[in-house]
Scaffold this active site. Sequence first.
Site, PDB file in Angstrom:
ATOM      1  N   ASP A  11       1.488   3.295   0.999  1.00 20.76           N
ATOM      2  CA  ASP A  11       0.527   2.404   1.662  1.00 20.76           C
ATOM      3  C   ASP A  11       1.018   2.052   3.071  1.00 20.76           C
ATOM      4  O   ASP A  11       2.095   1.476   3.223  1.00 20.76           O
ATOM      5  CB  ASP A  11       0.376   1.099   0.865  1.00 20.76           C
ATOM      6  N   THR A  17      -4.137   2.263   3.090  1.00 26.60           N
ATOM      7  CA  THR A  17      -4.602   1.415   1.998  1.00 26.60           C
ATOM      8  C   THR A  17      -4.078  -0.017   2.122  1.00 26.60           C
ATOM      9  O   THR A  17      -4.550  -0.903   1.410  1.00 26.60           O
ATOM     10  CB  THR A  17      -4.177   2.007   0.637  1.00 26.60           C
ATOM     11  N   LYS A  45       3.428  -6.636   2.054  1.00 25.37           N
ATOM     12  CA  LYS A  45       3.508  -5.167   2.128  1.00 25.37           C
ATOM     13  C   LYS A  45       4.748  -4.671   1.411  1.00 25.37           C
ATOM     14  O   LYS A  45       5.856  -5.165   1.650  1.00 25.37           O
ATOM     15  CB  LYS A  45       3.499  -4.697   3.582  1.00 25.37           C
ATOM     16  N   SER A 116       6.769   4.558  -3.659  1.00 24.93           N
ATOM     17  CA  SER A 116       5.771   3.509  -3.422  1.00 24.93           C
ATOM     18  C   SER A 116       5.835   2.478  -4.536  1.00 24.93           C
ATOM     19  O   SER A 116       6.038   2.830  -5.702  1.00 24.93           O
ATOM     20  CB  SER A 116       4.375   4.140  -3.404  1.00 24.93           C
ATOM     21  N   ALA A 117       5.620   1.217  -4.168  1.00 29.95           N
ATOM     22  CA  ALA A 117       5.561   0.152  -5.179  1.00 29.95           C
ATOM     23  C   ALA A 117       4.247   0.203  -5.950  1.00 29.95           C
ATOM     24  O   ALA A 117       4.066  -0.521  -6.927  1.00 29.95           O
ATOM     25  CB  ALA A 117       5.696  -1.199  -4.486  1.00 29.95           C
ATOM     26  N   LYS A 147      11.123  -3.405  -4.079  1.00 35.75           N
ATOM     27  CA  LYS A 147      11.510  -3.624  -2.686  1.00 35.75           C
ATOM     28  C   LYS A 147      11.539  -5.134  -2.427  1.00 35.75           C
ATOM     29  O   LYS A 147      10.698  -5.829  -2.979  1.00 35.75           O
ATOM     30  CB  LYS A 147      10.494  -2.957  -1.735  1.00 35.75           C
ATOM     31  N   GLU A 171       8.985   4.082   6.132  1.00 37.11           N
ATOM     32  CA  GLU A 171       8.350   2.841   5.650  1.00 37.11           C
ATOM     33  C   GLU A 171       7.562   2.134   6.738  1.00 37.11           C
ATOM     34  O   GLU A 171       7.871   2.281   7.919  1.00 37.11           O
ATOM     35  CB  GLU A 171       9.446   1.852   5.207  1.00 37.11           C
TER      36      GLU A 171
HETATM   37  P1  B16 Z   1      -0.559  -1.627  -6.715  1.00 38.01           P
HETATM   38  P2  B16 Z   1       3.822   0.759  -0.870  1.00 38.01           P
HETATM   39  C1  B16 Z   1       2.697  -1.304  -2.117  1.00 38.01           C
HETATM   40  O1  B16 Z   1       2.706   0.050  -1.787  1.00 38.01           O
HETATM   41  C2  B16 Z   1       1.805  -2.096  -1.189  1.00 38.01           C
HETATM   42  O2  B16 Z   1       2.357  -2.121   0.115  1.00 38.01           O
HETATM   43  C3  B16 Z   1       1.673  -3.499  -1.691  1.00 38.01           C
HETATM   44  O3  B16 Z   1       0.820  -4.228  -0.841  1.00 38.01           O
HETATM   45  C4  B16 Z   1       1.122  -3.466  -3.118  1.00 38.01           C
HETATM   46  O4  B16 Z   1       1.005  -4.769  -3.656  1.00 38.01           O
HETATM   47  C5  B16 Z   1       2.054  -2.632  -3.991  1.00 38.01           C
HETATM   48  O5  B16 Z   1       2.155  -1.324  -3.443  1.00 38.01           O
HETATM   49  C6  B16 Z   1       1.564  -2.506  -5.416  1.00 38.01           C
HETATM   50  O6  B16 Z   1       0.397  -1.752  -5.435  1.00 38.01           O
HETATM   51  O7  B16 Z   1      -1.226  -2.940  -6.902  1.00 38.01           O
HETATM   52  O8  B16 Z   1      -1.489  -0.511  -6.291  1.00 38.01           O
HETATM   53  O9  B16 Z   1       0.322  -1.239  -7.878  1.00 38.01           O
HETATM   54  O10 B16 Z   1       3.666   0.187   0.497  1.00 38.01           O
HETATM   55  O11 B16 Z   1       5.154   0.503  -1.527  1.00 38.01           O
HETATM   56  O12 B16 Z   1       3.370   2.212  -0.956  1.00 38.01           O
HETATM   57 MG    MG Z   2       3.896   0.431   2.751  1.00 34.72          MG
END
Ligand code: B16
Ligand code: MG
Length: 218
Positions: A11, A17, A45, A116-117, A147, A171
């Site tokens: 993201d 996103t 984020k 990604s989280a 993170k 990132e």
């Molecule tokens: P979900 P990243 C993160 O993605 C977002 O930056 C963060 O805003 C979001 O809450 C998190 O993923 C969880 O996402 O609700 O889709 O599981 O930036 O680590 O790719």
């Molecule tokens: Mg991100």
Amino acid sequence: MNFKGVIFDLDGVITDTAEYHYIAWKDLANKIGIEIDEEFNETLKGISRGESLERILVKGNKENYFTQDEKDELAKSKNDYYLTLLEKLTPDDVMENILETLKHLKENNIKIALASASKNAPLILDKLELSSFFDVIVDPTSVKVGKPAPDIFLEGARLIGLNSSECIGVEDSEAGVTSINDSNMLSIGIGSETNLQHANVVIPSTKILKDTISNLMV
Ligand code: B16
Ligand code: MG
């Protein structure tokens, strides 16, 4: 330096996103009487869904207002709205220069991982038609701490069979750059110097990502 792997955030790096997360959280926050703005959103984020909700509740002094079941319901309702926003996602939403960067890495036999989280990451990569580029997508639920802890980037390196010092992390978030730095990888921050001054290299957008990575690899 002989880098052999690149580990990407999703993201805000591969697609925007981050904006959709903001729209969905703002809508949810409004419904429970909490105001959030873009500055506050920066602090969400890279932060997991559950932890993002906690931070919003703390901001509105409502951290003891809901039971865990109610919080799960709120997080689900945010995600349901977010998923409707994701329906619009197509390969046209891949950020500038990302496809060229991924192709260049593949041609040079560099391993590619996603850290990604987001639990929605596999769906998003599919919609963007990018899944085949990734050797590994780290499951964010498989790591103990999210993170800014380094766990997710360390797990990415482990799964592609490299030492973290052989990897570059990319990132857009403050928490994510800390995660990369503490995993002992070289960090590329995408965005503003104000939030990302702790990154080893900061670039304002993905436009020059391929050249930035190439220059670090020679
Ligand atoms: P979900 P990243 C993160 O993605 C977002 O930056 C963060 O805003 C979001 O809450 C998190 O993923 C969880 O996402 O609700 O889709 O599981 O930036 O680590 O790719
Ligand atoms: Mg991100």
